[in-house]
Design a protein around this motif. Structure first.
Motif, PDB file in Angstrom:
ATOM      1  N   GLY A 146     -12.006  -8.627   4.637  1.00 42.52           N
ATOM      2  CA  GLY A 146     -12.676  -8.894   5.914  1.00 42.52           C
ATOM      3  C   GLY A 146     -12.092  -8.081   7.053  1.00 42.52           C
ATOM      4  O   GLY A 146     -11.848  -6.879   6.938  1.00 42.52           O
ATOM      5  N   GLY A 147     -11.822  -8.774   8.162  1.00 39.38           N
ATOM      6  CA  GLY A 147     -11.338  -8.111   9.362  1.00 39.38           C
ATOM      7  C   GLY A 147      -9.941  -7.542   9.251  1.00 39.38           C
ATOM      8  O   GLY A 147      -9.536  -6.723  10.093  1.00 39.38           O
ATOM      9  N   MET A 148      -9.190  -7.960   8.220  1.00 45.31           N
ATOM     10  CA  MET A 148      -7.847  -7.410   8.049  1.00 45.31           C
ATOM     11  C   MET A 148      -7.882  -5.995   7.479  1.00 45.31           C
ATOM     12  O   MET A 148      -6.917  -5.244   7.633  1.00 45.31           O
ATOM     13  CB  MET A 148      -7.013  -8.309   7.128  1.00 45.31           C
ATOM     14  CG  MET A 148      -6.542  -9.591   7.762  1.00 45.31           C
ATOM     15  SD  MET A 148      -5.440  -9.323   9.178  1.00 45.31           S
ATOM     16  CE  MET A 148      -3.911  -8.861   8.329  1.00 45.31           C
ATOM     17  N   ILE A 149      -8.969  -5.616   6.822  1.00 48.91           N
ATOM     18  CA  ILE A 149      -9.030  -4.276   6.206  1.00 48.91           C
ATOM     19  C   ILE A 149      -8.901  -3.172   7.251  1.00 48.91           C
ATOM     20  O   ILE A 149      -8.030  -2.292   7.114  1.00 48.91           O
ATOM     21  CB  ILE A 149     -10.306  -4.119   5.358  1.00 48.91           C
ATOM     22  CG1 ILE A 149     -10.227  -5.033   4.118  1.00 48.91           C
ATOM     23  CG2 ILE A 149     -10.489  -2.666   4.937  1.00 48.91           C
ATOM     24  CD1 ILE A 149     -11.477  -5.018   3.261  1.00 48.91           C
ATOM     25  N   PRO A 150      -9.721  -3.167   8.326  1.00 52.99           N
ATOM     26  CA  PRO A 150      -9.544  -2.091   9.323  1.00 52.99           C
ATOM     27  C   PRO A 150      -8.196  -2.144  10.021  1.00 52.99           C
ATOM     28  O   PRO A 150      -7.620  -1.100  10.348  1.00 52.99           O
ATOM     29  CB  PRO A 150     -10.702  -2.310  10.296  1.00 52.99           C
ATOM     30  CG  PRO A 150     -11.180  -3.704  10.057  1.00 52.99           C
ATOM     31  CD  PRO A 150     -10.895  -4.007   8.634  1.00 52.99           C
ATOM     32  N   LYS A 151      -7.662  -3.346  10.257  1.00 54.82           N
ATOM     33  CA  LYS A 151      -6.360  -3.467  10.916  1.00 54.82           C
ATOM     34  C   LYS A 151      -5.263  -2.858  10.051  1.00 54.82           C
ATOM     35  O   LYS A 151      -4.408  -2.102  10.535  1.00 54.82           O
ATOM     36  CB  LYS A 151      -6.052  -4.938  11.217  1.00 54.82           C
ATOM     37  CG  LYS A 151      -4.815  -5.151  12.085  1.00 54.82           C
ATOM     38  CD  LYS A 151      -4.639  -6.608  12.431  1.00 54.82           C
ATOM     39  CE  LYS A 151      -5.719  -7.108  13.362  1.00 54.82           C
ATOM     40  NZ  LYS A 151      -5.584  -6.550  14.742  1.00 54.82           N
ATOM     41  N   ILE A 152      -5.302  -3.143   8.758  1.00 56.56           N
ATOM     42  CA  ILE A 152      -4.260  -2.621   7.873  1.00 56.56           C
ATOM     43  C   ILE A 152      -4.485  -1.144   7.590  1.00 56.56           C
ATOM     44  O   ILE A 152      -3.522  -0.392   7.378  1.00 56.56           O
ATOM     45  CB  ILE A 152      -4.175  -3.480   6.601  1.00 56.56           C
ATOM     46  CG1 ILE A 152      -3.540  -4.819   6.993  1.00 56.56           C
ATOM     47  CG2 ILE A 152      -3.382  -2.800   5.491  1.00 56.56           C
ATOM     48  CD1 ILE A 152      -3.479  -5.862   5.938  1.00 56.56           C
ATOM     49  N   ASN A 153      -5.717  -0.683   7.649  1.00 56.17           N
ATOM     50  CA  ASN A 153      -5.960   0.762   7.578  1.00 56.17           C
ATOM     51  C   ASN A 153      -5.301   1.475   8.755  1.00 56.17           C
ATOM     52  O   ASN A 153      -4.803   2.604   8.615  1.00 56.17           O
ATOM     53  CB  ASN A 153      -7.457   1.062   7.549  1.00 56.17           C
ATOM     54  CG  ASN A 153      -8.068   0.836   6.179  1.00 56.17           C
ATOM     55  OD1 ASN A 153      -7.361   0.818   5.163  1.00 56.17           O
ATOM     56  ND2 ASN A 153      -9.369   0.655   6.131  1.00 56.17           N
ATOM     57  N   CYS A 154      -5.278   0.823   9.924  1.00 50.95           N
ATOM     58  CA  CYS A 154      -4.586   1.391  11.073  1.00 50.95           C
ATOM     59  C   CYS A 154      -3.082   1.469  10.826  1.00 50.95           C
ATOM     60  O   CYS A 154      -2.427   2.454  11.211  1.00 50.95           O
ATOM     61  CB  CYS A 154      -4.863   0.558  12.331  1.00 50.95           C
ATOM     62  SG  CYS A 154      -6.540   0.699  12.975  1.00 50.95           S
ATOM     63  N   CYS A 155      -2.530   0.439  10.184  1.00 49.19           N
ATOM     64  CA  CYS A 155      -1.107   0.451   9.826  1.00 49.19           C
ATOM     65  C   CYS A 155      -0.813   1.633   8.905  1.00 49.19           C
ATOM     66  O   CYS A 155       0.149   2.394   9.108  1.00 49.19           O
ATOM     67  CB  CYS A 155      -0.720  -0.845   9.123  1.00 49.19           C
ATOM     68  SG  CYS A 155      -0.928  -2.347  10.099  1.00 49.19           S
ATOM     69  N   LYS A 156      -1.650   1.774   7.886  1.00 47.09           N
ATOM     70  CA  LYS A 156      -1.463   2.848   6.900  1.00 47.09           C
ATOM     71  C   LYS A 156      -1.575   4.213   7.556  1.00 47.09           C
ATOM     72  O   LYS A 156      -0.772   5.120   7.276  1.00 47.09           O
ATOM     73  CB  LYS A 156      -2.513   2.691   5.796  1.00 47.09           C
ATOM     74  CG  LYS A 156      -2.443   3.738   4.703  1.00 47.09           C
ATOM     75  CD  LYS A 156      -3.383   3.394   3.558  1.00 47.09           C
ATOM     76  CE  LYS A 156      -4.838   3.477   3.964  1.00 47.09           C
ATOM     77  NZ  LYS A 156      -5.764   3.246   2.827  1.00 47.09           N
ATOM     78  N   GLU A 157      -2.549   4.372   8.449  1.00 53.41           N
ATOM     79  CA  GLU A 157      -2.763   5.660   9.099  1.00 53.41           C
ATOM     80  C   GLU A 157      -1.590   6.018  10.011  1.00 53.41           C
ATOM     81  O   GLU A 157      -1.169   7.176  10.076  1.00 53.41           O
ATOM     82  CB  GLU A 157      -4.066   5.634   9.892  1.00 53.41           C
ATOM     83  CG  GLU A 157      -4.445   6.936  10.549  1.00 53.41           C
ATOM     84  CD  GLU A 157      -4.690   8.070   9.578  1.00 53.41           C
ATOM     85  OE1 GLU A 157      -4.643   9.240  10.022  1.00 53.41           O
ATOM     86  OE2 GLU A 157      -4.907   7.814   8.370  1.00 53.41           O
ATOM     87  N   ALA A 158      -1.052   5.031  10.722  1.00 55.18           N
ATOM     88  CA  ALA A 158       0.099   5.288  11.595  1.00 55.18           C
ATOM     89  C   ALA A 158       1.296   5.776  10.788  1.00 55.18           C
ATOM     90  O   ALA A 158       1.983   6.736  11.180  1.00 55.18           O
ATOM     91  CB  ALA A 158       0.458   4.025  12.375  1.00 55.18           C
TER      92      ALA A 158
END
Length: 285
Positions: free
Chosen positions: A236-248
């Motif tokens: 759900g909504g955690m996928i884009p948030k954790i993608n941001c973590c991964k990208e950083a």
């Protein structure tokens, strides 16, 4: 109230962490419930001021979705969402700029100043900071960041200021873009090669069981993220948030934290204590 011995022990525990972060860049994304409660807002500003006073180069990146919705409603403009993202036409983009770069940004700068911090308000249009293009045509002027220019941020840091950045982007033909705050914070932290990025949110962190806040996962390696998505732990909504973590982390940030903005002093507890608060993401061994 805690005694003097406990106070001394807290300071002793914090000392090695203060030393680790001294003169390093820390990017904090701020929004959600922590921005809605005045008491929590003052608590966050106090934390940031303390971090600045002990020599940590703090950069605050903020959103303000509820404020945007309230302002649009008062203006008689209906908010429209597409798959959870705000549809942003040209009129809405102007309101986003007005609310984020004007009202919310300057309020945070004022609060930091009241705490004694030397802060300055910026938006992604200042210094050509956040160059954007449309994320998707159906979202209107929701920005996908194509370039980050950190010069104005580093100039402010070098002059001793705490930059407060609202997530408004631009393009070279004069359009204004509404940029997701997590995405902007991740991109800015990566471009600055920050020591750490903290994403303040409305839950404790990444939970093994979404229904059980005691099932907090304290540490996640980036290489484990695909399996956690496959297992449904990240959904759900955690996928884009954790993608941001991964990208950083991919862009050079050493650690990314998702922490609970509903808790007083969550930033200090996350950074300056042995136990921490939320979930820490790292590249791996």
């Amino acid at each position: 109230m805690i005694g003097k011995k406990e106070q001394a022990e807290i300071l002793l525990e914090a000392m090695p962490y203060i030393e680790k972060y001294r003169n390093k860049i820390l990017v904090i994304k701020y929004g959600g419930n922590a921005m809605q409660s005045d008491d929590l807002k003052w608590s966050v500003m106090r934390d940031l001021t303390i971090l600045r006073f002990v020599g940590i180069k703090v950069v605050l990146v903020h959103g303000g979705g509820p404020e945007i919705s309230q302002t649009l409603s008062r203006m008689g403009i209906q908010s429209k969402f597409v798959n959870g993202l705000r549809y942003t036409d040209e009129e809405t983009a102007e309101v986003v700029r007005m609310v984020l770069a004007g009202k919310v940004n300057k309020s945070l700068v004022h609060m930091l100043g009241a705490m004694g911090a030397k802060s300055i308000g910026l938006c992604g249009m200042d210094g050509n900071m956040l160059l954007c293009e449309k994320e998707k045509e159906e979202l209107g002027f929701v920005g996908k960041i194509t370039q980050v220019n950190t010069q104005v941020i580093t100039d402010c840091l070098d002059a001793g200021y705490l930059p407060v950045i609202s997530t408004v982007g631009y393009d070279n033909v004069g359009n204004i873009y509404n940029v997701n705050a997590d995405t902007a914070a991740s991109a800015i932290a990566g471009a600055l090669k920050a020591e750490s990025l903290i994403l303040m949110t409305d839950i404790r962190g990444l939970l093994q069981n979404k229904e059980d806040e005691d099932s907090l996962i304290k540490k996640v390696y980036v290489s484990d993220i695909p399996s956690l998505v496959k297992e449904g732990v990240i959904s759900g909504g955690m996928i884009p948030k954790i993608n941001c973590c991964k990208e950083a982390i991919r862009r050079g940030v050493n650690r990314v934290f998702i922490t609970d903005g509903r808790v007083d002093h969550s930033i200090l507890l996350e950074l300056l204590s042995d136990e921490g608060m939320g979930t820490m993401f790292v590249k791996g061994d």
